[in-house]
Design an enzyme around this catalytic site. Structure first.
Site, mmCIF file in Angstrom:
data_model
loop_
_atom_site.group_PDB
_atom_site.id
_atom_site.type_symbol
_atom_site.label_atom_id
_atom_site.label_comp_id
_atom_site.label_asym_id
_atom_site.label_seq_id
_atom_site.Cartn_x
_atom_site.Cartn_y
_atom_site.Cartn_z
ATOM 1 N N TYR A 255 -1.694 -0.844 11.134
ATOM 2 C CA TYR A 255 -1.862 -1.466 9.819
ATOM 3 C C TYR A 255 -0.697 -1.115 8.896
ATOM 4 O O TYR A 255 -0.011 -1.991 8.372
ATOM 5 C CB TYR A 255 -3.189 -1.026 9.173
ATOM 6 N N LYS B 262 2.415 -3.395 7.219
ATOM 7 C CA LYS B 262 2.614 -3.517 5.771
ATOM 8 C C LYS B 262 4.035 -3.065 5.404
ATOM 9 O O LYS B 262 4.702 -3.685 4.581
ATOM 10 C CB LYS B 262 1.578 -2.679 5.002
ATOM 11 N N THR C 182 0.824 -1.208 0.000
ATOM 12 C CA THR C 182 0.000 0.000 0.000
ATOM 13 C C THR C 182 0.859 1.261 0.000
ATOM 14 O O THR C 182 2.001 1.245 0.481
ATOM 15 C CB THR C 182 -0.897 -0.011 1.259
ATOM 16 N N ASP C 183 0.266 2.348 -0.464
ATOM 17 C CA ASP C 183 0.966 3.649 -0.401
ATOM 18 C C ASP C 183 1.091 4.156 1.035
ATOM 19 O O ASP C 183 1.866 5.073 1.307
ATOM 20 C CB ASP C 183 0.267 4.689 -1.290
ATOM 21 N N GLU C 184 0.330 3.563 1.950
ATOM 22 C CA GLU C 184 0.348 4.057 3.333
ATOM 23 C C GLU C 184 1.690 3.827 4.026
ATOM 24 O O GLU C 184 1.947 4.403 5.078
ATOM 25 C CB GLU C 184 -0.763 3.389 4.148
#
Ligand code: NAD
Ligand code: TDX
Length: 331
Positions: free
Chosen positions: A147, A151, A120-122
């Site tokens: 989260y 990741k 993810t970009d997060e």
């Protein structure tokens, strides 16, 4: 080609399986999914006779080993994926996102199987609202939530397994997806199903936070482009220039439902709420020649609304419990 798809009964994974069955008859798909609250056998019902679904966890070393031994490629979607849940209980996030990825990496190392890791970009943290910058493959990692930190950790494991053990892996970091089969805890389907129920959409805080929306079909076509043409060890950012703030999304949904654009309510904000995500997908576009198909957000949203209207039996069973959880935290 024999492909093992982890998390294939979830939102993006099930769409990946549908797309693969539709467009690649030469691919034999096996799904490994723990069928958590977020995984649904029904999401694979239309392709059930064309694939194999194994119910089990990516943390199960023996099961993962035997499935990987029989695969030519692993596409790894399985994760605990919801930020709000990770704030309530980070435990399954560490188990699945970190330990599960580790177990898969050890199996692909042992059996020398190609691996694609979905991220993810997060992992990059967030950008200021008025910053012209976007995330690029060299943006430093700076995750905010349990989260996104798990990741980020899983991405780093993959990078280390490539460098230290020669594992044949690629990584993709994608922005926010929307489309059919997305769990109704997530922003867009939560508001669509609220509107179907005559309930006003719920906006966290002032609604100024920006997400970079991409249709799930475009995410998955990019994943196939990376599998087929990507360079081993590389990270590709996936995005389709879809920046919108949450208020704009809610207003568009209200318009689609023929309601007044102000007919929503503000609820408690998310602690540590990331301000803005934005992806620079130049590398993916220039190196691999990928382009998105679903570039008109409003028509993509209209089609998604139609899907939730037509598939109430799929989402209805989860609605009450999902809303009760949000209500308990003032959201
Ligand atoms: P999801 O929550 O809808 O689906 C996750 C799936 O993984 C479910 O089917 C669940 O049952 C399964 N799963 C969970 N724990 C498991 C375990 N221990 N073993 C086996 N299966 C397990 O998530 P999603 O939105 O489809 O996201 C899929 C992947 O894409 C995740 O890795 C996520 O980080 C990434 N991603 C999501 C988005 C997004 O907008 N949703 C954007 C970028 C990246
Ligand atoms: O009811 C809501 N109201 C609201 O304003 C909900 C559920 C969310 N929001 C806001 C929070 C975010 O700014 O909407 C935005 C999107 O929220 P989510 O759907 O929870 O997504 P986000 O936290 O941005 O993370 C998503 O994109 C990146 C996925 O869930 C992740 O798995 C992915 O990595």
């Amino acid at each position: 080609m024999r492909v093992l798809v982890t998390g294939g009964a979830g939102f993006i994974g099930s769409n990946f399986v549908h797309q693969t069955v539709r467009e690649r008859p030469d691919v034999q798909v096996t799904v490994l999914d723990a069928l958590t609250y977020a995984g649904d056998r029904e999401s694979l019902a239309p392709v059930a006779d064309k694939i194999t679904l194994v119910e089990g966890s990516i943390t199960d070393v023996a099961l993962v080993d035997s499935l990987v031994a029989d695969s030519d490629l692993v596409v790894h979607f399985a994760a605990e994926s919801h930020n709000d849940n990770s704030l309530n209980d980070p435990t399954p996030f560490v188990q699945t996102n970190l330990i599960g990825t580790f177990v898969l990496l050890e199996a692909v190392r042992k059996h020398d199987v190609r691996f694609h890791h979905i991220s993810t970009d997060e992992v990059y943290g967030d950008l200021e609202l008025d910053d012209p910058a976007k995330f690029t493959p060299t943006t430093p990692y700076n995750p905010s939530s349990p989260y996104s930190s798990t990741k980020a950790g899983s991405d780093l494991l993959v990078r280390a397994w490539v460098r230290s053990f020669g594992v044949k892996a690629t990584i993709s970091n994608c922005s926010n997806n929307y489309g059919p089969y997305q769990h109704i805890e997530k922003f867009i389907p939560r508001q669509i199903t609220n509107l179907i129920d005559g309930v006003r959409p719920k906006l966290y805080g002032a609604g100024q936070n920006v997400r970079d929306w991409i249709h799930v079909e475009d995410h998955n076509s990019a994943v196939w482009a990376i599998i087929e043409k990507g360079r081993i060890g590389e990270t590709y950012l996936i995005g389709a220039d879809g920046e919108k703030n949450n208020l704009e999304v809610v207003e568009t949904l209200l318009e689609i439902f023929g309601l007044d654009r102000t007919d929503f309510e503000h609820v408690n904000d998310r602690p540590g709420h990331d301000l803005r995500y934005a992806i620079d997908a130049t590398k993916l576009r220039d190196e691999l020649g990928w382009t998105p198909k679903y570039t008109d957000f409003r028509s993509g949203l209209e089609a998604t609304v139609d899907w939730y209207k037509a598939n109430e039996a799929w989402w209805r069973p989860a609605k009450q419990a999902t809303e009760a959880k949000y209500a308990a935290q003032g959201q």
